[in-house]
Design a protein around this motif. Structure first.
Motif, short mmCIF file in Angstrom:
data_model
loop_
_atom_site.label_atom_id
_atom_site.label_comp_id
_atom_site.label_asym_id
_atom_site.label_seq_id
_atom_site.Cartn_x
_atom_site.Cartn_y
_atom_site.Cartn_z
N THR A 155 40.27 42.36 34.96
CA THR A 155 39.49 41.85 36.08
C THR A 155 40.34 40.87 36.90
OG1 THR A 155 38.60 39.83 35.02
CG2 THR A 155 37.50 41.92 34.52
N ALA A 156 39.73 40.29 37.91
CA ALA A 156 40.43 39.33 38.76
C ALA A 156 40.73 38.03 38.04
CB ALA A 156 39.61 39.05 40.01
N THR A 157 40.05 37.77 36.93
CA THR A 157 40.22 36.50 36.22
C THR A 157 40.71 36.67 34.78
OG1 THR A 157 37.88 36.49 35.59
CG2 THR A 157 38.48 35.33 37.61
N GLY A 158 41.07 37.87 34.38
CA GLY A 158 41.58 38.06 33.03
C GLY A 158 41.22 39.40 32.44
N GLY A 182 43.95 35.19 33.27
CA GLY A 182 45.01 35.42 34.24
C GLY A 182 44.43 36.03 35.50
N SER A 183 45.25 36.18 36.52
CA SER A 183 44.79 36.69 37.81
C SER A 183 45.17 38.16 37.99
CB SER A 183 45.40 35.86 38.95
OG SER A 183 45.04 34.51 38.83
N ASN A 184 44.20 38.90 38.55
CA ASN A 184 44.46 40.31 38.93
C ASN A 184 45.09 41.11 37.81
OD1 ASN A 184 43.51 39.83 41.62
ND2 ASN A 184 45.47 38.86 42.09
N CYS A 185 44.41 41.21 36.70
CA CYS A 185 44.91 41.95 35.54
C CYS A 185 44.64 43.44 35.74
CB CYS A 185 44.26 41.45 34.26
SG CYS A 185 44.70 39.74 33.87
N GLN A 186 45.70 44.21 35.85
CA GLN A 186 45.55 45.63 36.17
C GLN A 186 46.65 46.45 35.51
OE1 GLN A 186 46.17 46.19 40.47
NE2 GLN A 186 47.09 44.15 40.51
#
Length: 245
Positions: A155-158, A182-186
C-alpha cells in the motif's frame, strides 16, 4: 503512421506472440515472422487504456486489465472473455487494475478499492476484499504476493499481511497486520522463502518479519519478476538479478 507502435508500456509473451500496450492501444506481434497487428474493438477487445497485463503459461491465458476496471482473458491466443470487474460497479474514483498476481488458478487483482480475486477456470470474480483498511474502510492496494501460508498487500503506507487460508475471512480488516512501514510499496514478488518489493525505488527483502535493503540506489523500479530460476529486478539503467542459490 507507425509512431503509435514505438513506445510500449507493458509487454507479455505467450511464446507465440508478444502482446504490448501503449498509448496507441493494444498490439500483438507474431514472434515467428515479426508481423504486427493492432487488437481493436472490431476484434472484441476493449483495446485502449490497458493498465496491466499478466500471462499465465500453465493455463495459456493472457490477463488484460484496463483503466476503467474491465478485465479480459485471452486463452490460447484465440478465445476472448470479458469480466466486468469494477467496470460495472457504481463507484466513484479510479477503477483501474493496478497489478495482477497469479496463484495457481486464481488471479489476485490490486485496485484502488482493495483486492479482487478472479477464478481463471470459471472466468468470474470469486471474492473481493474491500474492507481491509483501518476500521474496515476500503484501501488502495498497489501490489500483492502469496508466500508460504500468507498473502501480502503493498500500500501507500507499507505492507500488510494475512493468513491465506479458506478458514480466514480476508475481508475482515482485523485479520490483516502491518509488517512493514514504508511509502509506495509495490512490485511485490515471492521468491524462495522471502518477499521482495520496492518502496520509493529502494528494493527490500522481507524474511521472517525482517526487512533488508537489497538495492538502495533510487533509479526507479519497473518490475520484479522471476525467470529461469532467478529473480530479476528491472530498474532504470539495467537489470539486477538474484541467483537461485
Amino acid at each position: 503512421s507507425q509512431s503509435r507502435y514505438k513506445v510500449s508500456r507493458i509487454c507479455e509473451s505467450s511464446g507465440t506472440y508478444v502482446y504490448a500496450a501503449s498509448a496507441g492501444g493494444l498490439f500483438r506481434t507474431d514472434i515467428r515472422n515479426g508481423e504486427m497487428k493492432a487488437l481493436t474493438r472490431l476484434d472484441g477487445f476493449e483495446a485502449s487504456g490497458v493498465s496491466f497485463m499478466r500471462y499465465v503459461p500453465e493455463l495459456k491465458i493472457l490477463i488484460i486489465g484496463y483503466n476503467n476496471g474491465m478485465i479480459e482473458l485471452l486463452k490460447d491466443d484465440l478465445t476472448l472473455t470479458q469480466v466486468k470487474g469494477l467496470y460495472s460497479k457504481l463507484i466513484q474514483g479510479d477503477k483501474r487494475i493496478i497489478h495482477i498476481n497469479v496463484d495457481k488458478d486464481r488471479a489476485i487483482l490490486s485496485t484502488n478499492f482493495g483486492i479482487l480475486v478472479l477464478d481463471l477456470l470459471k472466468e468470474e470474480i470469486s471474492d473481493s476484499y474491500t474492507a481491509i483498511g483501518p476500521g474496515g474502510q476500503s484501501l488502495a492496494v498497489l501490489s500483492t504476493a502469496v508466500s508460504g501460508d500468507s498473502i501480502y498487500a503493498g500500500t501507500a503506507t507499507g505492507i500488510i499481511r494475512a493468513k491465506y487460508a479458506a478458514t480466514v475471512n480476508l475481508n475482515d480488516y482485523n485479520n490483516w497486520k502491518q509488517v512493514f512501514n514504508g511509502s509506495n510499496c509495490q512490485h511485490l514478488h515471492a521468491f524462495k522463502d522471502s518477499l521482495y518489493f520496492a518502496a520509493d525505488s529502494v528494493v527490500y527483502r522481507l524474511h521472517r518479519s525482517k526487512a533488508d535493503v537489497i538495492v538502495s540506489e533510487k533509479k526507479g523500479t519497473g518490475r520484479i519478476q522471476q525467470y529461469a530460476g532467478k529473480l530479476h529486478i528491472f530498474r532504470g539503467g539495467g537489470i539486477f538479478s538474484i541467483g537461485s542459490g
